[in-house]
Design an enzyme around this catalytic site. Structure first.
Site, PDB file in Angstrom:
ATOM      1  N   SER A  25       0.802  -1.223   0.000  1.00 51.06           N
ATOM      2  CA  SER A  25       0.000   0.000   0.000  1.00 51.06           C
ATOM      3  C   SER A  25       0.835   1.273   0.000  1.00 51.06           C
ATOM      4  O   SER A  25       2.057   1.237   0.052  1.00 51.06           O
ATOM      5  CB  SER A  25      -0.971   0.046   1.173  1.00 51.06           C
ATOM      6  OG  SER A  25      -0.272   0.188   2.393  1.00 51.06           O
ATOM      7  N   THR A  57      -0.759   0.581  -6.657  1.00 48.58           N
ATOM      8  CA  THR A  57      -1.052  -0.015  -5.359  1.00 48.58           C
ATOM      9  C   THR A  57      -2.385   0.578  -4.904  1.00 48.58           C
ATOM     10  O   THR A  57      -3.183   1.001  -5.728  1.00 48.58           O
ATOM     11  CB  THR A  57       0.098   0.218  -4.343  1.00 48.58           C
ATOM     12  OG1 THR A  57      -0.155  -0.550  -3.159  1.00 48.58           O
ATOM     13  CG2 THR A  57       0.297   1.676  -3.996  1.00 48.58           C
ATOM     14  N   TYR A  58      -2.632   0.580  -3.601  1.00 53.87           N
ATOM     15  CA  TYR A  58      -3.865   1.155  -3.075  1.00 53.87           C
ATOM     16  C   TYR A  58      -3.534   2.076  -1.909  1.00 53.87           C
ATOM     17  O   TYR A  58      -2.444   2.030  -1.345  1.00 53.87           O
ATOM     18  CB  TYR A  58      -4.857   0.061  -2.652  1.00 53.87           C
ATOM     19  CG  TYR A  58      -4.331  -0.832  -1.552  1.00 53.87           C
ATOM     20  CD1 TYR A  58      -4.582  -0.551  -0.210  1.00 53.87           C
ATOM     21  CD2 TYR A  58      -3.555  -1.943  -1.853  1.00 53.87           C
ATOM     22  CE1 TYR A  58      -4.075  -1.355   0.795  1.00 53.87           C
ATOM     23  CE2 TYR A  58      -3.051  -2.755  -0.857  1.00 53.87           C
ATOM     24  CZ  TYR A  58      -3.318  -2.455   0.462  1.00 53.87           C
ATOM     25  OH  TYR A  58      -2.810  -3.249   1.453  1.00 53.87           O
ATOM     26  N   GLY A  73       5.635  -2.412   1.531  1.00 54.36           N
ATOM     27  CA  GLY A  73       5.725  -3.681   0.830  1.00 54.36           C
ATOM     28  C   GLY A  73       6.537  -3.537  -0.443  1.00 54.36           C
ATOM     29  O   GLY A  73       7.510  -2.782  -0.506  1.00 54.36           O
ATOM     30  N   ALA A  74       6.115  -4.240  -1.489  1.00 60.08           N
ATOM     31  CA  ALA A  74       6.858  -4.239  -2.752  1.00 60.08           C
ATOM     32  C   ALA A  74       7.011  -2.837  -3.337  1.00 60.08           C
ATOM     33  O   ALA A  74       8.016  -2.535  -3.992  1.00 60.08           O
ATOM     34  CB  ALA A  74       6.172  -5.157  -3.759  1.00 60.08           C
ATOM     35  N   ALA A  75       6.037  -1.962  -3.098  1.00 57.14           N
ATOM     36  CA  ALA A  75       6.116  -0.587  -3.623  1.00 57.14           C
ATOM     37  C   ALA A  75       7.333   0.156  -3.077  1.00 57.14           C
ATOM     38  O   ALA A  75       7.840   1.079  -3.719  1.00 57.14           O
ATOM     39  CB  ALA A  75       4.838   0.175  -3.295  1.00 57.14           C
TER      40      ALA A  75
END
Length: 122
Positions: A25, A57-58, A73-75
């Site tokens: 996110s 993402t969100y 996270g991955a972002a």
């Protein structure tokens, strides 16, 4: 026919935190969300002005007035603290709606505080 149109944009916000081990996110200061008309859990596309990365993402809410823009996270692999981002939301619109639509554009200062809100094109 439906068109997918730019709905809102946070222009040139600065990344304040990147946490690879958080569950995905992008945290965004609630003041910025309100200014742009964005909502928690809404899908966003992010464009890293600093390195050219583009990803999605969100949204999750960050503390109001904090100026926070956190990638999680991955972002967190796509930007570093200090990078400039453009954050956009898009939405479906009918031909009639899209003909009259003007996206909301939020410009910020160096601390990610709202400097100006525009309807684009001006």
């Amino acid at each position: 026919m439906q068109r997918i149109m730019l709905r809102a944009k946070l222009h040139r916000v600065t990344v304040t935190e990147a946490d690879l081990h958080y569950e995905g996110s992008c945290g965004i200061d609630e003041d910025l969300l309100d200014a742009a008309g964005m909502r928690e859990f809404e899908r966003i596309e992010l464009y890293n002005v600093t390195n050219g990365e583009r990803f999605d993402t969100y949204i999750i809410k960050a503390a109001r007035g904090s100026g926070a823009i956190s990638l999680n996270g991955a972002a967190a692999r796509r930007a570093q603290v200090g990078d400039l981002l453009i954050i956009c939301t898009y939405g479906p619109m009918s031909e009639e709606q899209s003909a009259a639509h003007k996206p909301q554009v939020v410009l910020v200062d160096d601390a990610n505080r709202v400097k100006e809100i525009r309807k684009f094109p001006a």
